[in-house]
Design an enzyme around this catalytic site. Structure first.
Site, PDB file in Angstrom:
ATOM      1  N   ALA A 166      38.800  45.163  33.736  1.00 28.33           N
ATOM      2  CA  ALA A 166      39.106  44.632  35.057  1.00 28.33           C
ATOM      3  C   ALA A 166      38.750  45.581  36.193  1.00 28.33           C
ATOM      4  O   ALA A 166      38.997  45.267  37.360  1.00 28.33           O
ATOM      5  CB  ALA A 166      40.592  44.288  35.130  1.00 28.33           C
ATOM      6  N   ASN A 211      46.170  47.852  30.553  1.00 29.84           N
ATOM      7  CA  ASN A 211      45.000  48.275  29.787  1.00 29.84           C
ATOM      8  C   ASN A 211      44.022  49.033  30.679  1.00 29.84           C
ATOM      9  O   ASN A 211      43.395  50.007  30.262  1.00 29.84           O
ATOM     10  CB  ASN A 211      44.297  47.058  29.175  1.00 29.84           C
ATOM     11  CG  ASN A 211      44.970  46.579  27.902  1.00 29.84           C
ATOM     12  OD1 ASN A 211      45.318  47.366  27.032  1.00 29.84           O
ATOM     13  ND2 ASN A 211      45.157  45.280  27.802  1.00 29.84           N
ATOM     14  N   HIS A 253      43.115  46.482  42.113  1.00 31.24           N
ATOM     15  CA  HIS A 253      43.082  47.809  41.498  1.00 31.24           C
ATOM     16  C   HIS A 253      42.480  48.788  42.501  1.00 31.24           C
ATOM     17  O   HIS A 253      41.401  48.539  43.053  1.00 31.24           O
ATOM     18  CB  HIS A 253      42.204  47.818  40.235  1.00 31.24           C
ATOM     19  CG  HIS A 253      42.764  47.021  39.102  1.00 31.24           C
ATOM     20  ND1 HIS A 253      43.528  47.585  38.099  1.00 31.24           N
ATOM     21  CD2 HIS A 253      42.662  45.700  38.810  1.00 31.24           C
ATOM     22  CE1 HIS A 253      43.876  46.638  37.240  1.00 31.24           C
ATOM     23  NE2 HIS A 253      43.357  45.490  37.645  1.00 31.24           N
TER      24      HIS A 253
END
Length: 269
Positions: free
Chosen positions: A127, A192, A222
């Site tokens: 991601a 993760n 993020h």
């Protein structure tokens, strides 16, 4: 000249990520064929498997399939169950559940197994972005890496954050501050990405993580901040969540698709 045979692919898991990967590979005409889907013993697929794929529930069955690549997208317990047999059966194992690798003993045993089997363990960016820059920067000393994850409240259902949010006032709430190792332990599905950042950079104990629930967000955010001898870097992503699993970003499945395509295409980026 005869066409090369398609890559023989085994998927570990058949949830939101694995089904999306299989669908995208088919849509894009990638020269790869899903020959098997691996699930826990007794599990029943919720949706039909790809044409020609068989269902397996015993790791020993991998050796008879002669896969070119095994791709895990089922969670850290599935990785523990299937990884050894996958390394024995295939030259490449692609891992999505990097939070499992926060266990030092398991990670080192898996690396040793790969060496014995002459296979490789590959971790995709998932991601996040900037992993290539972080890996390069880590050739020189890196002082700090900070990874902040912010997602809408629905992403925290079934996690320790759910209880925190039940008693929290409206607005953005910090659910966790600490090391990447602890984040991977407490939030394995959501974190993760932070385990990947840690493994690419300064390690699980020095990488700082903050996890935030923010009702103002509709996407998964993020932010990765790196400071070291190679310079200062900041990566800021706002990812569309997976349509069927808000804990995961759509980019996670797309990253796995690229990993498969890099295994078969003559130009890899």
């Amino acid at each position: 000249m005869a066409e090369a045979r398609p890559l023989r692919l085994v998927l570990i898991g058949w949830g939101a990520i694995a089904t999306r990967v299989a669908a995208l590979l088919s849509e894009r005409g990638t020269p790869a064929r899903v020959v098997a889907v691996a699930l826990r013993n007794g599990s029943v697929p919720r949706t039909p498997l790809p044409p020609g794929a068989v269902l397996i529930d015993d790791p020993a069955a991998l050796s008879d399939l002669s896969p070119d690549l095994v791709l895990e997208a089922a969670g850290r317990e599935a990785l523990r169950q299937w990884a050894g047999a996958a390394l024995d059966a295939a030259p490449r194992l692609v891992v999505a559940s990097t939070s499992a690798l926060a266990d030092d003993a398991f990670r080192e045993a898996l690396i040793a197994h790969a060496v014995r089997a002459r296979s490789r363990i590959e971790i995709t960016p998932g991601a996040i972005g900037g992993i290539d820059a972080l890996r390069a920067a880590s050739v020189l000393p890196v002082e700090s890496v900070r990874h902040t994850i912010a997602k809408p409240p629905t992403a925290w259902a079934g996690t320790p954050g759910e209880a925190i949010l039940a008693d929290a006032p409206p607005g953005a709430v910090t659910l966790f501050r600490g090391s990447a190792r602890e984040a991977a332990r407490l939030y394995p599905q959501n974190a993760n990405a932070t385990a990947t950042t840690a493994l690419a950079g300064i390690g699980l104990d020095r990488t700082e993580v903050e996890i935030v629930s923010d009702p103002a967000l509709s996407r998964n955010r993020h932010v990765i901040e790196i400071d070291g001898a190679a310079g200062r870097m900041r990566v800021d992503l706002e990812n569309a969540p997976s349509a069927s699993n808000p804990k995961s970003s759509e980019l996670t499945a797309l990253s796995l698709v690229r990993a498969v395509e890099n295994a078969v295409l003559p130009l890899c980026l």
